[in-house]
Design a protein around this motif. Structure first.
Motif, mmCIF file in Angstrom:
data_model
loop_
_atom_site.group_PDB
_atom_site.id
_atom_site.type_symbol
_atom_site.label_atom_id
_atom_site.label_comp_id
_atom_site.label_asym_id
_atom_site.label_seq_id
_atom_site.Cartn_x
_atom_site.Cartn_y
_atom_site.Cartn_z
ATOM 1 N N LYS A 35 -25.314 -10.784 58.931
ATOM 2 C CA LYS A 35 -24.802 -9.424 59.083
ATOM 3 C C LYS A 35 -24.317 -9.192 60.508
ATOM 4 C CE LYS A 35 -26.802 -6.038 56.878
ATOM 5 N NZ LYS A 35 -27.744 -4.937 56.478
ATOM 6 N N SER A 68 -26.425 0.041 53.845
ATOM 7 C CA SER A 68 -27.248 -0.488 54.932
ATOM 8 C C SER A 68 -28.137 0.584 55.546
ATOM 9 C CB SER A 68 -26.355 -1.108 56.013
ATOM 10 O OG SER A 68 -25.593 -2.163 55.489
ATOM 11 N N THR A 72 -28.323 -0.674 61.047
ATOM 12 C CA THR A 72 -27.001 -1.310 60.932
ATOM 13 C C THR A 72 -25.920 -0.383 61.462
ATOM 14 O OG1 THR A 72 -27.724 -2.575 59.011
ATOM 15 C CG2 THR A 72 -25.353 -2.334 59.323
#
Length: 387
Positions: A35, A68, A72
Motif C-alpha cells: 500500500k 481504507s 491511510t
C-alpha cells in the motif's frame, strides 16, 4: 475444578497458533508495504503526469481511500496529494474537477487534519465556483465537500466568509433530496461559527427551510438543524416577516413543538417566542389560531429546561391580557404542587404534581382537538383550513 476451567478459557499457545499469528503478521506487513508503494506511485503520477494521468490517479486515490483507514488518508496527505488535487479543481476539464473533488472528499472524511489542510491549500474558492455551475452533479458534490470541510472548527470562518452560504440556500430549493440535506447541514455547521461578524443567512432561506421542515419527520436530526436555522432567522425582522408570510410557516413550527425531538422543540418554541416578543399584537392571534397551547403546555412538563422556560414565557404572552402575565404556568405548577403535597405528602409531591400536570395537558389537548373538529365541521368546504 476452577483451575481446569481457567486452563480451558486460556489455552496455552501451540506451535500451530503461533505460526498462524506469525503468518498473519507477515501478510499484514506485506500488505502495508504494498500500500505504501501504491501511495507513492499515485502521488508521483498526480504530481508529474499529464492531465489524463492526473485524472486516473485521482480516481485511484478515491478507490483506495474509500476502503481504507484514517491512517491511510494521513499517509496520502503526507505523500503530497492534497495540493495537486486542489489545483485540479480549477481545471476547465469537468472530468478532472469531478475526479479531484471525489478524491478530496474521501480524504477529508473522518480525518480532521486533512480537512484543515484541504482548506489551507485553497480549496474553498474553487468549491464556491463549483456551487455556481449548472451541472447539478458537480454542484452537489461541492455541497457535500463544503459540508464535510465545515465540520472542522478551524475551517468555519474561511468558508463562512467565502460567499458559499447564499449558494447553499439556492440548493435548498433546487437540489436533490441528498443535496438539500447536505446544504442544511453545511449551513448549520457555519451558523455555529463564533467568528462570524455578519449573519450567514438572510430571509430568503426561510421559505425553503419551512418547506423542508413540512416534509421531514419532526423528531429527525434534519428537523433539529432546520429549526435551529429558523430560530436564528426569527431574530431579525426580515426573518420574522418571512416566517409569517411562508405558507404554513407558523403552523409548521407549532407542529414541531408538538411532535419534535427535545432539540427541535426547543428551537421551534424559540422561534415562536421571538415572533411574539417582537410584536405581541401582530403574532399572538396567528400563533393561537394554529392551536399552539396544548403543545406548549406539554413542553412545560416534558421539554428541556430551556424549552420549558421558553414555553412558559410564550404562554404568558399568549394570555388574553398582558397584565395577567404573572399568572403564569410557573404559578400554576406551584398551585398543583401545593395540592399534591396536601394529598400525598411532601415525599411524593413532585411525582404527583407532574402526573396532574400531564393529565391537564392531555385534557387541554382533547378540548382543543374537539374545538378544531367542531370548527371544521361548521365550515363550508372553501373555508376549511388546509392541513
Amino acid at each position: 475444578m476452577g483451575r481446569d476451567q481457567e486452563e480451558e478459557e486460556t489455552p496455552p499457545a501451540t506451535p500451530t497458533t503461533t505460526a498462524s499469528a506469525a503468518r498473519k503478521d507477515q501478510e499484514e506487513e506485506t500488505w502495508n508495504h504494498q500500500k505504501q508503494i501504491l501511495i507513492l506511485e499515485l502521488s508521483e503520477k498526480l504530481i508529474t503526469g499529464d492531465l489524463q494521468a492526473k485524472i486516473e490517479a485521482a480516481r485511484d486515490i478515491r478507490k483506495v481511500v474509500r476502503k481504507s483507514s484514517v491512517k491511510t488518508r494521513s499517509k496520502f496527505a503526507s505523500a503530497g496529494v492534497i495540493q495537486p488535487l486542489v489545483f485540479m479543481l480549477l481545471s476547465p476539464n469537468l472530468d478532472a474537477r469531478e475526479a479531484s473533488l471525489l478524491a478530496l472528499l474521501n480524504l477529508a472524511v473522518r480525518n480532521e487534519r486533512n480537512k484543515v489542510n484541504i482548506v489551507t491549500a485553497g480549496a474553498v474558492p474553487p468549491l464556491v465556483e463549483l456551487l455556481k455551475l449548472q451541472n447539478s452533479g458537480l454542484r452537489e458534490l461541492a455541497t457535500a465537500a463544503i459540508l464535510t470541510l465545515s465540520a472542522a472548527a478551524p475551517n468555519k470562518p474561511t468558508i463562512a466568509a467565502s460567499g458559499a452560504a447564499p449558494l447553499l440556500v439556492q440548493i435548498l430549493s433546487l437540489g436533490s433530496v441528498q443535496g438539500r440535506v447536505d446544504a442544511v447541514t453545511a449551513l448549520h455547521n457555519l451558523s455555529t461559527c463564533k467568528e462570524n461578524s455578519t449573519p450567514i443567512l438572510d430571509a430568503k432561506a426561510v421559505s425553503p427551510l419551512i418547506n423542508l421542515l413540512k416534509e421531514c419527520k419532526k423528531y429527525s436530526k434534519f428537523a433539529e438543524k432546520a429549526t435551529a436555522l429558523l430560530e436564528i432567522l426569527s431574530m431579525s425582522e426580515e426573518g420574522r416577516v418571512a416566517i409569517c408570510d411562508s405558507d404554513g410557516g407558523i403552523l409548521t413550527l407549532v407542529e414541531t413543538v408538538e411532535d419534535g425531538s427535545l432539540i427541535s422543540t426547543q428551537h421551534a418554541v424559540g422561534a415562536l417566542l421571538s415572533l411574539c416578543q417582537s410584536c405581541r399584537e401582530k403574532y399572538r392571534e396567528l400563533i393561537l389560531k394554529e392551536g399552539a397551547i396544548p403543545g406548549l403546555l406539554r413542553l412545560t412538563v416534558e421539554g428541556t429546561s430551556i424549552a420549558q422556560e421558553r414555553a412558559r414565557t410564550l404562554l404568558d404572552l399568549l394570555r388574553d391580557s398582558p397584565q395577567e402575565k404573572k399568572l403564569a404556568s410557573s404559578v400554576l405548577e406551584k398551585i398543583v404542587y401545593d395540592i399534591a403535597t396536601r394529598a400525598d405528602g411532601a415525599d411524593k409531591a413532585a411525582e404527583t404534581a407532574k402526573r396532574l400536570l400531564e393529565d391537564m395537558v392531555q385534557r387541554s389537548m382533547e378540548l382543543s382537538m374537539n374545538r378544531i373538529q367542531h370548527r371544521a365541521a361548521s365550515c363550508t368546504p372553501a373555508k376549511v383550513p388546509s392541513a
